[in-house]
Design a protein around this motif. Structure first.
Motif, PDB file in Angstrom:
ATOM      1  N   MET A   1       0.709  -1.000   0.122  1.00  0.00           N
ATOM      2  CA  MET A   1       0.133  -0.208  -0.245  1.00  0.00           C
ATOM      3  C   MET A   1       0.387   1.372  -0.265  1.00  0.00           C
ATOM      4  N   VAL A   2       1.916   1.220   0.951  1.00  0.00           N
ATOM      5  CA  VAL A   2       2.796   2.226   0.847  1.00  0.00           C
ATOM      6  C   VAL A   2       2.935   3.322  -0.684  1.00  0.00           C
ATOM      7  N   ASN A   3       3.844   1.784  -0.833  1.00  0.00           N
ATOM      8  CA  ASN A   3       3.997   2.282  -2.446  1.00  0.00           C
ATOM      9  C   ASN A   3       3.460   2.346  -4.107  1.00  0.00           C
ATOM     10  N   ALA A   4       1.889   2.415  -3.596  1.00  0.00           N
ATOM     11  CA  ALA A   4       1.063   2.388  -4.719  1.00  0.00           C
ATOM     12  C   ALA A   4       1.071   3.662  -5.340  1.00  0.00           C
ATOM     13  N   PRO A   5       0.716   4.454  -4.955  1.00  0.00           N
ATOM     14  CA  PRO A   5       0.510   5.870  -5.371  1.00  0.00           C
ATOM     15  C   PRO A   5       2.369   5.873  -7.011  1.00  0.00           C
ATOM     16  N   ALA A   6       3.468   5.298  -5.800  1.00  0.00           N
ATOM     17  CA  ALA A   6       4.423   5.982  -6.901  1.00  0.00           C
ATOM     18  C   ALA A   6       4.675   4.665  -7.919  1.00  0.00           C
ATOM     19  N   ASN A   7       3.926   2.854  -7.276  1.00  0.00           N
ATOM     20  CA  ASN A   7       3.618   2.205  -8.378  1.00  0.00           C
ATOM     21  C   ASN A   7       3.089   2.726  -9.552  1.00  0.00           C
ATOM     22  N   PHE A   8       1.782   3.598  -9.042  1.00  0.00           N
ATOM     23  CA  PHE A   8       0.319   3.894 -10.235  1.00  0.00           C
ATOM     24  C   PHE A   8       1.592   4.907 -10.990  1.00  0.00           C
ATOM     25  N   GLY A  40      13.490  11.228 -30.436  1.00  0.00           N
ATOM     26  CA  GLY A  40      12.726  10.350 -29.791  1.00  0.00           C
ATOM     27  C   GLY A  40      13.626  10.138 -28.529  1.00  0.00           C
ATOM     28  N   VAL A  41      14.422  11.406 -27.840  1.00  0.00           N
ATOM     29  CA  VAL A  41      15.260  11.605 -26.451  1.00  0.00           C
ATOM     30  C   VAL A  41      13.776  12.007 -25.839  1.00  0.00           C
ATOM     31  N   LEU A  42      13.042  13.592 -26.525  1.00  0.00           N
ATOM     32  CA  LEU A  42      12.189  13.972 -25.589  1.00  0.00           C
ATOM     33  C   LEU A  42      10.885  13.378 -25.556  1.00  0.00           C
ATOM     34  N   LYS A  43      10.688  12.250 -25.934  1.00  0.00           N
ATOM     35  CA  LYS A  43       9.598  11.626 -25.243  1.00  0.00           C
ATOM     36  C   LYS A  43       9.672  10.484 -24.449  1.00  0.00           C
ATOM     37  N   LEU A  44      10.927  10.288 -24.523  1.00  0.00           N
ATOM     38  CA  LEU A  44      11.172   9.756 -23.410  1.00  0.00           C
ATOM     39  C   LEU A  44      11.366  10.298 -22.123  1.00  0.00           C
ATOM     40  N   ASN A  45      12.085  11.761 -22.056  1.00  0.00           N
ATOM     41  CA  ASN A  45      11.769  12.338 -21.368  1.00  0.00           C
ATOM     42  C   ASN A  45       9.926  12.701 -20.566  1.00  0.00           C
ATOM     43  N   ILE A  46       9.326  12.802 -21.310  1.00  0.00           N
ATOM     44  CA  ILE A  46       7.752  12.931 -21.607  1.00  0.00           C
ATOM     45  C   ILE A  46       7.671  12.073 -19.910  1.00  0.00           C
ATOM     46  N   ALA A  47       7.939  10.266 -21.143  1.00  0.00           N
ATOM     47  CA  ALA A  47       7.448   9.713 -19.867  1.00  0.00           C
ATOM     48  C   ALA A  47       8.005   9.348 -18.955  1.00  0.00           C
ATOM     49  N   GLY A  48       9.101   9.918 -18.681  1.00  0.00           N
ATOM     50  CA  GLY A  48      10.333   9.941 -17.508  1.00  0.00           C
ATOM     51  C   GLY A  48       9.596  11.263 -16.773  1.00  0.00           C
ATOM     52  N   ILE A  49       9.410  11.820 -16.621  1.00  0.00           N
ATOM     53  CA  ILE A  49       8.561  12.615 -15.702  1.00  0.00           C
ATOM     54  C   ILE A  49       7.633  12.128 -15.020  1.00  0.00           C
ATOM     55  N   PHE A  50       6.992  11.196 -15.369  1.00  0.00           N
ATOM     56  CA  PHE A  50       6.198  10.289 -14.417  1.00  0.00           C
ATOM     57  C   PHE A  50       7.102   9.186 -13.211  1.00  0.00           C
ATOM     58  N   HIS A  51       7.813   8.316 -14.081  1.00  0.00           N
ATOM     59  CA  HIS A  51       8.633   7.935 -13.007  1.00  0.00           C
ATOM     60  C   HIS A  51       9.435   8.764 -12.517  1.00  0.00           C
ATOM     61  N   PHE A  53       8.765  11.461 -10.959  1.00  0.00           N
ATOM     62  CA  PHE A  53       7.453  11.793  -9.809  1.00  0.00           C
ATOM     63  C   PHE A  53       7.528  10.518  -8.643  1.00  0.00           C
ATOM     64  N   GLY A  54       7.348   9.232  -9.671  1.00  0.00           N
ATOM     65  CA  GLY A  54       7.413   8.250  -9.168  1.00  0.00           C
ATOM     66  C   GLY A  54       8.295   7.699  -7.889  1.00  0.00           C
ATOM     67  N   TYR A  55       9.440   8.117  -8.315  1.00  0.00           N
ATOM     68  CA  TYR A  55       9.991   8.008  -7.428  1.00  0.00           C
ATOM     69  C   TYR A  55      10.432   9.177  -5.799  1.00  0.00           C
ATOM     70  N   LEU A  56      10.091  10.221  -6.725  1.00  0.00           N
ATOM     71  CA  LEU A  56       9.987  11.077  -5.518  1.00  0.00           C
ATOM     72  C   LEU A  56       9.338  11.234  -4.235  1.00  0.00           C
ATOM     73  N   PHE A  57       8.232   9.947  -4.930  1.00  0.00           N
ATOM     74  CA  PHE A  57       7.056   9.711  -3.626  1.00  0.00           C
ATOM     75  C   PHE A  57       7.435   9.168  -2.554  1.00  0.00           C
ATOM     76  N   LEU A  58       8.022   8.187  -3.465  1.00  0.00           N
ATOM     77  CA  LEU A  58       8.733   6.760  -2.605  1.00  0.00           C
ATOM     78  C   LEU A  58      10.002   7.359  -2.191  1.00  0.00           C
ATOM     79  N   VAL A  59      10.843   7.802  -2.036  1.00  0.00           N
ATOM     80  CA  VAL A  59      12.179   9.170  -1.144  1.00  0.00           C
ATOM     81  C   VAL A  59      11.302   9.344  -0.472  1.00  0.00           C
ATOM     82  N   SER A  60       9.950  10.118  -0.083  1.00  0.00           N
ATOM     83  CA  SER A  60       9.141  10.854   0.187  1.00  0.00           C
ATOM     84  C   SER A  60      10.559  12.468   0.023  1.00  0.00           C
TER      85      SER A  60
END
Length: 253
Positions: A1-8, A40-51, A53-60
């Motif tokens: 449950m703690v990881n749920a927002p980051a996993n999402f 293509g790099v820009l596309k990867l970075n756009i998707a990387g935004i979610f990754h 913020f998921g990491y930032l949420f996980l590490v508080s």
């Protein structure tokens, strides 16, 4: 449950990247990236935004950064930094305790990151030890560094040396983005493709050369403008109106 927002958020990032790139298998990511263009790099970075913020949420990260902001806010409101001569004893204590606590804690942090990094993301006991080492290591050592810079600035040589690099700090946002773009061009396969091909010595020389160039550019830029370009945009958005960009010309009588 703690990881749920980051996993999402990580799941959203994966799906966004799949939609933008057409790559469906994680095993094909590396091959796709090597042949991708800058779009293509820009596309990867756009998707990387979610990754990210998921990491930032996980590490508080939010409460950690907020805590540092509040420490800076209190120091700023108290005018502590304007009266260093009167608070030298306090600064020495900050440096001493910061080094005494921060250096060993960071050593422990490095040990757990190197040997048990996966435990952190799986919320195992070693991950808790890593979190504790981070808490006792990062902030105290950072404050010790700040204290040393404060005392250094009180000396003639130290003041002159730091005034040389001060323009880089006044344009920190612009310099951060610009050196990120330069490094993307130098190290990614879409540019010069030096990533993973240079040793520590050449990487250090490159870093010093790039920082020296930023010192020169920032110094010249601030002779004619009040802010760096991105600082001006950010400041204008903050105040809701365009700020004075160019320095007022002095008219000699």
């Amino acid at each position: 449950m703690v990881n749920a927002p980051a996993n999402f958020l990580h799941l959203i990032g994966e799906n966004v990247f799949k939609q933008l790139s057409g790559v469906q298998s994680e095993g094909d990511y590396e091959a796709w990236f090597k042949q991708a263009n800058w779009w293509g790099v820009l596309k990867l970075n756009i998707a990387g935004i979610f990754h990210r913020f998921g990491y930032l949420f996980l590490v508080s990260r939010t409460p950690k950064v907020l805590g540092m902001f509040l420490i800076g806010f209190v120091l700023g409101r108290s005018n502590f930094y304007k009266n260093i001569a009167q608070h030298k004893k306090t600064v020495y204590w900050i440096i001493g305790l910061g080094l005494l606590i921060g250096l060993p804690a960071n050593y422990v942090l490095a040990y757990y990151v190197h040997n048990f990094d996966g435990d952190y993301y799986q919320l195992k006991i070693n991950g808790l030890y890593q979190t504790m080492a981070y808490a006792f290591g990062v902030a105290p050592l950072a404050m010790a560094y700040v204290g040393m810079f404060m005392l250094c600035f009180q000396t003639g040589f130290g003041r002159k040396a730091m005034l040389v690099i001060a323009p880089v700090g006044k344009m920190a946002f612009s310099n951060y983005v610009s050196h990120s773009l330069v490094c993307q061009f130098v190290f990614l396969s879409q540019g010069l493709n030096y990533g993973g091909k240079l040793g520590t010595f050449y990487l250090t020389v490159f870093a010093i050369a790039l920082f020296t160039l930023q010192i020169l550019i920032s110094t010249v830029w601030l002779r004619y403008f009040n802010y760096g370009p991105l600082e001006w945009v950010w400041r204008s958005l903050t105040y809701g109106k365009a700020q004075s960009f160019t320095k007022a010309q002095t008219v000699l009588a």
